[in-house]
Design a protein around this motif. Structure first.
Motif, PDB file in Angstrom:
ATOM      1  N   LYS A 286       0.817  -1.210   0.000  1.00  0.00           N
ATOM      2  CA  LYS A 286       0.000   0.000   0.000  1.00  0.00           C
ATOM      3  C   LYS A 286       0.852   1.261   0.000  1.00  0.00           C
ATOM      4  CE  LYS A 286      -4.224  -1.704   2.248  1.00  0.00           C
ATOM      5  NZ  LYS A 286      -5.113  -1.540   3.432  1.00  0.00           N
ATOM      6  N   GLU A 287       1.885   1.284   0.830  1.00  0.00           N
ATOM      7  CA  GLU A 287       2.756   2.462   0.947  1.00  0.00           C
ATOM      8  C   GLU A 287       4.218   2.016   1.095  1.00  0.00           C
ATOM      9  OE1 GLU A 287       1.427   4.791   4.229  1.00  0.00           O
ATOM     10  OE2 GLU A 287      -0.603   5.103   3.434  1.00  0.00           O
ATOM     11  N   PRO A 288       4.754   1.258   0.158  1.00  0.00           N
ATOM     12  CA  PRO A 288       6.138   0.782   0.297  1.00  0.00           C
ATOM     13  C   PRO A 288       7.126   1.941   0.225  1.00  0.00           C
ATOM     14  CG  PRO A 288       5.334   0.349  -1.907  1.00  0.00           C
ATOM     15  CD  PRO A 288       4.149   0.833  -1.120  1.00  0.00           C
ATOM     16  N   SER A 289       8.189   1.850   0.984  1.00  0.00           N
ATOM     17  CA  SER A 289       9.175   2.930   0.997  1.00  0.00           C
ATOM     18  C   SER A 289      10.131   2.794  -0.181  1.00  0.00           C
ATOM     19  CB  SER A 289       9.965   2.921   2.304  1.00  0.00           C
ATOM     20  OG  SER A 289      10.895   1.851   2.326  1.00  0.00           O
ATOM     21  N   ILE A 290      10.459   3.915  -0.770  1.00  0.00           N
ATOM     22  CA  ILE A 290      11.412   3.934  -1.881  1.00  0.00           C
ATOM     23  C   ILE A 290      12.763   3.412  -1.418  1.00  0.00           C
ATOM     24  CG2 ILE A 290      12.670   5.456  -3.453  1.00  0.00           C
ATOM     25  CD1 ILE A 290      10.164   7.226  -3.538  1.00  0.00           C
ATOM     26  N   ALA A 291      13.166   3.775  -0.206  1.00  0.00           N
ATOM     27  CA  ALA A 291      14.468   3.342   0.320  1.00  0.00           C
ATOM     28  C   ALA A 291      14.581   1.823   0.337  1.00  0.00           C
ATOM     29  CB  ALA A 291      14.690   3.907   1.721  1.00  0.00           C
ATOM     30  N   PHE A 292      13.519   1.148   0.776  1.00  0.00           N
ATOM     31  CA  PHE A 292      13.542  -0.315   0.813  1.00  0.00           C
ATOM     32  C   PHE A 292      13.579  -0.893  -0.595  1.00  0.00           C
ATOM     33  CE2 PHE A 292      10.725  -4.049   0.301  1.00  0.00           C
ATOM     34  CZ  PHE A 292      11.590  -5.006   0.835  1.00  0.00           C
ATOM     35  N   LEU A 293      12.760  -0.382  -1.485  1.00  0.00           N
ATOM     36  CA  LEU A 293      12.679  -0.936  -2.829  1.00  0.00           C
ATOM     37  C   LEU A 293      13.979  -0.787  -3.601  1.00  0.00           C
ATOM     38  CD1 LEU A 293       9.080   0.268  -3.775  1.00  0.00           C
ATOM     39  CD2 LEU A 293       9.771  -2.005  -2.998  1.00  0.00           C
ATOM     40  N   LEU A 294      14.755   0.227  -3.270  1.00  0.00           N
ATOM     41  CA  LEU A 294      16.054   0.413  -3.936  1.00  0.00           C
ATOM     42  C   LEU A 294      17.057  -0.678  -3.567  1.00  0.00           C
ATOM     43  CD1 LEU A 294      16.554   4.289  -3.642  1.00  0.00           C
ATOM     44  CD2 LEU A 294      16.103   2.988  -5.743  1.00  0.00           C
ATOM     45  N   THR A 295      16.803  -1.396  -2.491  1.00  0.00           N
ATOM     46  CA  THR A 295      17.758  -2.416  -2.033  1.00  0.00           C
ATOM     47  C   THR A 295      17.516  -3.775  -2.680  1.00  0.00           C
ATOM     48  OG1 THR A 295      16.398  -3.198  -0.162  1.00  0.00           O
ATOM     49  CG2 THR A 295      17.826  -1.283   0.220  1.00  0.00           C
ATOM     50  N   LEU A 296      16.470  -3.916  -3.475  1.00  0.00           N
ATOM     51  CA  LEU A 296      16.096  -5.227  -3.993  1.00  0.00           C
ATOM     52  C   LEU A 296      17.054  -5.708  -5.088  1.00  0.00           C
ATOM     53  CD1 LEU A 296      12.209  -4.844  -4.260  1.00  0.00           C
ATOM     54  CD2 LEU A 296      13.530  -5.876  -2.404  1.00  0.00           C
ATOM     55  N   ASP A 297      17.677  -6.854  -4.848  1.00  0.00           N
ATOM     56  CA  ASP A 297      18.398  -7.521  -5.932  1.00  0.00           C
ATOM     57  C   ASP A 297      17.426  -8.491  -6.579  1.00  0.00           C
ATOM     58  OD1 ASP A 297      18.218  -9.707  -4.211  1.00  0.00           O
ATOM     59  OD2 ASP A 297      20.330  -9.621  -3.620  1.00  0.00           O
TER      60      ASP A 297
END
Length: 391
Positions: A286-297
């Motif tokens: 619903k409201e995922p953080s951009i900071a977290f999504l940038l870490t996805l391999d």
């Protein structure tokens, strides 16, 4: 003799009528049991204008790189070409209306906006599973052949849904329902059975242009016409490679799809949201953080979006979108992760990391960071450095 023949024909007609009515009632009951909000029926020849409208769309290149639309032009424009034996087409609608206007997320610059339809399991799988249940039971009852389709097949679902009376194609080209607004998943069942046919729906848009005015990228060259090449949904999902710099600031924090034209539709006020079988959004989408999504391999991306339609675009294209959101955020706290992604194995990720960093860093810091990096072997990445003013 004539009287007996006439009576026999009348009896046969009545028998056929009763059978058709019973089969129609049966499939409507099955649709309700599977959680569909709408179920209506049309004929395969009910969309005579569809081939012409499709040709205009394709001839104007408004489909962008979606070559599969051109390749299936003939089958897509006429259900009889797709399956010559079809006699009736049953159209199903499933409400997925959100509990609030999803555009509120655009003000939360550290958060990412995922289109409402993609916040849970892939609707293709969900709806097709339900349709297969209906098809199996209907075929057994009717002794007729059936085929089910959900979006990925060359079926013009929206014109068929309009012909069946589920709603009408609004000025944003999506289906609008008087009972569910712009929030309907569609599916279809083709059958050789003859069923009772429903009346089509009229256009109720009137002079309203709320959906057209809501589009951030002016993707509608005229009412009822969409240029997908300018559409954020197309750009973030279908388009490969770097996204045109013209559109990047307009994308904002929309990282997968865009709901703006749908959300703006005034008919949404009638959209019921109480169905127990309606797909519910995952809380973490619903409201995922951009900071977290940038870490996805790649591995963590696949795990996080397991069962989600987002998974289909792949990690690299997805992170490209997240980097655009990062660049639009104005959040300096995102710089460290963007710097890491500037050395990513994927060229499209490196390219968008350059763009994001140029917007998040001051001139001196960016110039220092750029030293020695313009030698990137990928031409798209080189171009990003050049557009960023690094020579």
């Amino acid at each position: 003799m004539r009287t007996s023949i006439s009576s026999a024909l009348k009896s046969e007609d009545e028998k056929t009528l009763r059978r058709r009515q019973k089969l129609t009632a049966f499939i409507r009951e099955e649709a309700a049991a599977q959680g569909f909000d709408l179920c209506r029926i049309t004929l395969p020849d009910s969309i005579p204008r569809a081939p012409e409208r499709l040709s205009v769309f394709l001839d104007d290149s408004h489909h962008g790189t979606m070559e599969w639309m051109a390749e299936t032009r003939e089958r897509r424009g006429d259900p009889k070409v797709l399956w010559g034996e079809v006699r009736s087409i049953v159209m199903f609608g499933l409400n997925y209306g959100p509990d609030e206007d999803p555009r509120y997320l655009q003000a939360m610059k550290d958060k990412a906006a995922i289109s409402v339809y993609a916040r849970n399991r892939d609707y293709h799988d969900v709806i097709k599973g339900r349709l297969k249940e209906i098809a199996t039971r209907f075929a057994a009852r009717a002794g007729e052949d059936v085929k089910v389709f959900v979006d990925t097949a060359p079926v013009m679902e929206k014109p068929l849904a309009e012909a069946a009376g589920l709603g009408w194609q609004g000025k944003h080209t999506n289906l609008v329902s008087r009972s569910h607004g712009s929030w309907l998943f569609l599916g279809s069942l083709f059958t050789t059975a003859e069923l009772d046919i429903d009346a089509g729906e009229k256009d109720h848009c009137g002079s309203c242009r709320a959906c057209l005015d809501a589009c951030p990228t002016a993707a509608f060259p005229a009412p009822y016409r969409l240029d997908a090449r300018r559409c954020i949904s197309y750009l973030t999902i279908e388009h490969k490679g770097p996204i045109d710099p013209e559109f990047r600031p307009l994308i904002g924090n929309r990282i997968y799809g865009c709901d703006d034209c749908l959300s703006a539709c005034p008919w949404n006020k009638f959209a019921a949201r109480s169905s127990e079988m309606k797909l519910k959004a995952r809380e973490d989408l619903k409201e995922p953080s951009i900071a977290f999504l940038l870490t996805l391999d790649d591995a963590t991306f696949r795990a996080f979006f397991s069962g989600s339609p987002v998974k289909r675009i792949g990690r690299d294209r997805f992170v490209r979108n997240v980097l655009i959101a990062a660049g639009n955020s104005g959040e300096p706290g995102l710089v460290p992760q963007c710097r890491i992604l500037a050395d990513d194995a994927s060229p499209v990720v490196r390219a968008m990391a350059v763009w994001a960093l140029r917007r998040l860093m001051d001139d001196d810091t960016f110039a220092a960071f750029a030293q020695g990096r313009i030698a990137d072997s990928d031409p798209d990445v080189q171009l990003e450095w050049q557009m960023a003013g690094v020579k």
